[in-house]
Structure formats: structure tokens, C-alpha cells
Scaffold this active site. Structure first.
Site, PDB file in Angstrom:
ATOM      1  CG  ASP A  37      35.941  26.150  14.389  1.00 33.49           C
ATOM      2  OD1 ASP A  37      34.775  26.179  13.921  1.00 33.49           O
ATOM      3  OD2 ASP A  37      36.239  26.649  15.505  1.00 33.49           O
ATOM      4  N   GLY A 125      32.889  38.828  19.540  1.00 34.13           N
ATOM      5  CA  GLY A 125      33.497  37.913  18.573  1.00 34.13           C
ATOM      6  C   GLY A 125      35.017  37.888  18.667  1.00 34.13           C
ATOM      7  CB  SER A 129      33.961  32.594  26.673  1.00 35.25           C
ATOM      8  OG  SER A 129      33.713  32.455  25.316  1.00 35.25           O
ATOM      9  CD  GLU A 161      32.749  28.078  25.308  1.00 29.80           C
ATOM     10  OE1 GLU A 161      31.517  28.144  25.137  1.00 29.80           O
ATOM     11  OE2 GLU A 161      33.458  29.085  25.516  1.00 29.80           O
ATOM     12  CG  ASP A 173      36.959  30.920  19.250  1.00 26.99           C
ATOM     13  OD1 ASP A 173      37.374  31.077  18.089  1.00 26.99           O
ATOM     14  OD2 ASP A 173      35.767  31.071  19.567  1.00 26.99           O
ATOM     15  CE1 TYR A 222      29.893  28.997  15.854  1.00 21.72           C
ATOM     16  CE2 TYR A 222      29.132  26.980  16.899  1.00 21.72           C
ATOM     17  CZ  TYR A 222      30.146  27.723  16.333  1.00 21.72           C
ATOM     18  OH  TYR A 222      31.408  27.188  16.226  1.00 21.72           O
TER      19      TYR A 222
HETATM   20  C1  GLA Z   1      32.958  31.055  17.207  1.00 21.21           C
HETATM   21  C2  GLA Z   1      33.303  29.631  17.652  1.00 21.21           C
HETATM   22  C3  GLA Z   1      34.470  29.078  16.811  1.00 21.21           C
HETATM   23  C4  GLA Z   1      34.219  29.249  15.329  1.00 21.21           C
HETATM   24  C5  GLA Z   1      33.766  30.667  14.992  1.00 21.21           C
HETATM   25  C6  GLA Z   1      33.342  30.840  13.571  1.00 21.21           C
HETATM   26  O1  GLA Z   1      34.013  31.913  17.520  1.00 21.21           O
HETATM   27  O2  GLA Z   1      33.646  29.610  19.010  1.00 21.21           O
HETATM   28  O3  GLA Z   1      34.686  27.734  17.151  1.00 21.21           O
HETATM   29  O4  GLA Z   1      33.281  28.309  14.863  1.00 21.21           O
HETATM   30  O5  GLA Z   1      32.691  31.085  15.823  1.00 21.21           O
HETATM   31  O6  GLA Z   1      34.409  30.704  12.716  1.00 21.21           O
END
Ligand code: GLA
Length: 380
Positions: A37, A125, A129, A161, A173, A222
Site C-alpha cells: 500500500d 494484525g 486501531s 497515524e 486498513d 515496519y
Molecule cells: C499494516 C499497515 C498497512 C499495511 C500493512 C502491510 O497493517 O497499517 O498500511 O502496510 O501493515 O500490508
């Protein structure tokens, strides 16, 4: 009691009257398209039947009073005219962040009293949030009759965020929590924000297993992945990896670090897999779906280095049962969290039993299993 009734009752007891409204925003599971993304690529998530619920009424002043049922009914109060980061009640920073983002376009919103509760497992995951942020945005948009659409809401959530909470996440998300559709997955082009819905195949279950791996260093890893992707794009003189292909990557391999090369290879191939998976799912080509989910997992393991040994084990256990009759991969940002599988009805019990008998024996961790449905987003 439904969660909506729970927050309504709690509102009544804390604020002494019935709330003006309730609202709900779902969490999500991503079927394929991981870490694409923020590279302007493609993702293919579905909103799920776990989420955040709020009961609320607006006030005549600029005060916000919120009770968090999942944090010992903690009460947090602040003024819309003086929003500060709160280190003591860190959950409230999602509210503060989205309200700052919202007030950039709608500075005159009124304060509110509300009660919030959610059932998306946190840190798994599944976007607890994002579901919280979108629920808050839905609530303030409704109370103030704002013309906020799902895409605008998602961008506000992401801004909260990125700029307030301090996580440099992409748009997936928040956008699926806002725009998901019942029984559908959503193919999202994260550059144009174009959406295409795709029915989940009949006879398959959205089988999600939380590995319960304690996630550490998630934010720093990340952010590091993001930087490595940016490095690769820069070497190829591109704005984002969305415009890269394997030929260009190979031609530039010597100019970038080995790590940047591997990260870019994941993103480039994952974008291709995401488009192919959507097509295969629409055509009912299960063996292809299976192969694509497997290749996605291997790419996250070997090229992007975001899986853990326990997650790999869990994926293997499920893969052994499914063969080509379904698919399984890690889902979400990585370093723990959940795996997602598409499991045909006739293998559901068998897959569940395999996980229950083998996962803990092999890893020492006890899983949690959720058989989910795809649900409507808060603004869809
Ligand atoms: C988290 C981030 C998303 C995306 C995923 C990985 O959920 O919030 O924006 O990058 O990781 O695909």
C-alpha cells in the site's frame, strides 16, 4: 448482549440518558498484497465481523468526554481547542489524532460524550486501531452532519497515524474499514484509490488464526521496510515501486544494497500476485489462488523478512491439510499476528483440528481461531 447494546447501556449509566446514536467500524483481514500500500501498489482485503462500537451524543461546547470500556472504563476529557498527546491513556491518542485531522477541514465541530468498546484482538494484525479511528470519524461525521465520504475518512485516519500516533502506515486498513462490503473482498489501487469489489467464493471460509506471537519492534521494523523500499525506488529513479518491474530491478541490482533489492522484489511480485489472485478468485480457479497465497507467504518470509518461525509453522500446518484446495498465508504487517486461510467447507473441521493438535505442540504457543465473515464498512 451485542456490543452495540453494551455501549448503549454503558452510555446510559455513565451519562444518565440515552445516546443520540451508535456507530460501528470493522477490523480487516488482508487476503493478499502485503506492504504494497505505501508503495502505491495493490491490496485485496475484506472487512470482518469484529470491530469497534461507539454510543455518543454531541455537546453544545467543545469538550470531549470518553469512557473506554476495554480499559477499565477509564474516563478521558479534553477540549477540541487544546488537543495534546496523552502518554497515560495512550488509547486516547487515536481519538485525539483523528479529531485534529478532521478539524483541518471542519474546524467548527462540536464536542461529544461517548462510550467506546471493541472486539478486534489488539496487536494481532487485524487493524484494531484503524477500526477505532474510522468509528470515531463516523461518529463525529454523523453528530455534526459532515459530508465526509469513506475515502476522505480513511485519509484522515491515516493522517492521524502518520502525524499524531507516529506510525507511518499506508492507507489499506482505514480504507477497508470505511469502504468494505458484505461478503466481498476489495481490490484497492493504493495510488489512484480506485476500488473494485469481488465476491468471496461460495463454499469457502475466511479462516483466521492468531499465532499469539508477542510482537516486538513492529513499528521500527515496519518503518525500516518502508525506507528500504524507498531506497530501491530512488536507485531506479522512480517515485514509487509501483512503477518498477523485474527487468528494471535486475538492471539496477548492482546499484542497490542486497536488502533493498530483496524488498523491492517482494513488492513488485506481490503487486502481480494481488491482481492475479483477484482474477483467479473471480474465475473460481482454486489451485491458482492456492499457489498465489503460498508464493506470497514465501516472498514475505524470504524477500521481505517479516514472518516468524511460529507463523511459518502455522502456515505449514494449514497448507499440509489444504493442498491445492485452499490457500494460506500470513496477513498484516508481520512479526507475529495472524494467518489467513481460504478453507473449503469440507476441510474446515480437518484444518481446525490440525491447528489445534499441532501448533502448540510444535511452538509452545496456543492459537486463537476466528472463522470470519466479510462485512460492511462504516461509510460503505
Ligand atoms: C499494516 C499497515 C498497512 C499495511 C500493512 C502491510 O497493517 O497499517 O498500511 O502496510 O501493515 O500490508
Amino acid at each position: 448482549m451485542s456490543r452495540q447494546d453494551l455501549v448503549t447501556q454503558a452510555y446510559q449509566s455513565f451519562f444518565g440518558q440515552a445516546p443520540q446514536l451508535t456507530c460501528h467500524a470493522p477490523g480487516r483481514v488482508n487476503l493478499i498484497g502485503e506492504h504494497t500500500d505505501y508503495n502505491g501498489g495493490f491490496v485485496f482485503p475484506a472487512a470482518i465481523n469484529f470491530g469497534t462500537d461507539i454510543a455518543a451524543s454531541s455537546r453544545d461546547d467543545r469538550t470531549v468526554n470518553v469512557r473506554a470500556l476495554d480499559f477499565d472504563n477509564q474516563l478521558v476529557s479534553f477540549s477540541l481547542d487544546d488537543i495534546q498527546f496523552d502518554n497515560t491513556h495512550s488509547w486516547s491518542n487515536y481519538i485525539r489524532g483523528v479529531l485534529i485531522a478532521l478539524m483541518k477541514d471542519y474546524p467548527q465541530i462540536k464536542g461529544a460524550d461517548f462510550v467506546v468498546s471493541g472486539n478486534v484482538p489488539q496487536g494481532a494484525g487485524l487493524s484494531s486501531s484503524a477500526s477505532f479511528e474510522i468509528a470515531i470519524l463516523k461518529c463525529f461525521a454523523s453528530l455534526n452532519a459532515l459530508p465526509l465520504d469513506g475515502i476522505q475518512a480513511a485519509l484522515k485516519g491515516q493522517q492521524a497515524e502518520n502525524e499524531f500516533v507516529g506510525c507511518s502506515c499506508g492507507i489499506m486498513d482505514q480504507l477497508i474499514s470505511a469502504m468494505g462490503k458484505k461478503d466481498q473482498a476489495m481490490l484497492l489501487d493504493c495510488r489512484s484509490l480506485e476500488i473494485k469489489y469481488s465476491a468471496l467464493p461460495a463454499g469457502f471460509n475466511l479462516f483466521i488464526v492468531n499465532s499469539n506471537v508477542k510482537r516486538g519492534l513492529v513499528d521500527s521494523e515496519y518503518n525500516l521496510r518502508r525506507q528500504q523500499c524507498e531506497e530501491a525506488a530512488q536507485v531506479m529513479e522512480l517515485d514509487s515501486l509501483r512503477d518498477a518491474d523485474l527487468t528494471l530491478l535486475e538492471a539496477n541490482k548492482a546499484k542497490m544494497s542486497d536488502v533493498a533489492y530483496l524488498r523491492a522484489r517482494h513488492v513488485i511480485t506481490e503487486n502481480e500476485r494481488t491482481l492475479a489472485m483477484c482474477e483467479a478468485l473471480n474465475k473460481g480457479e482454486t489451485a491458482k489462488v492456492s499457489a498465489l497465497m503460498r508464493a506470497s507467504h514465501m516472498s514475505m518470509k524470504n524477500d521481505f523478512a517479516i514472518t516468524t518461525s511460529q507463523i511459518d509453522e502455522l502456515v505449514e500446518i494449514i497448507h499440509q491439510q489444504l493442498g491445492e484446495e485452499g490457500g494460506v498465508r500470513m496477513t498484516g504487517g508481520g512479526f507475529g499476528g495472524c494467518v489467513v486461510a481460504l478453507v473449503p467447507d469440507h476441510l474446515l473441521t480437518q484444518v481446525q483440528q490440525a491447528v489445534e493438535t499441532q501448533y502448540q505442540a510444535k511452538t509452545g504457543l496456543k492459537e486463537s481461531i476466528f472463522i470470519c465473515t466479510a462485512e460492511q464498512g462504516a461509510f460503505a
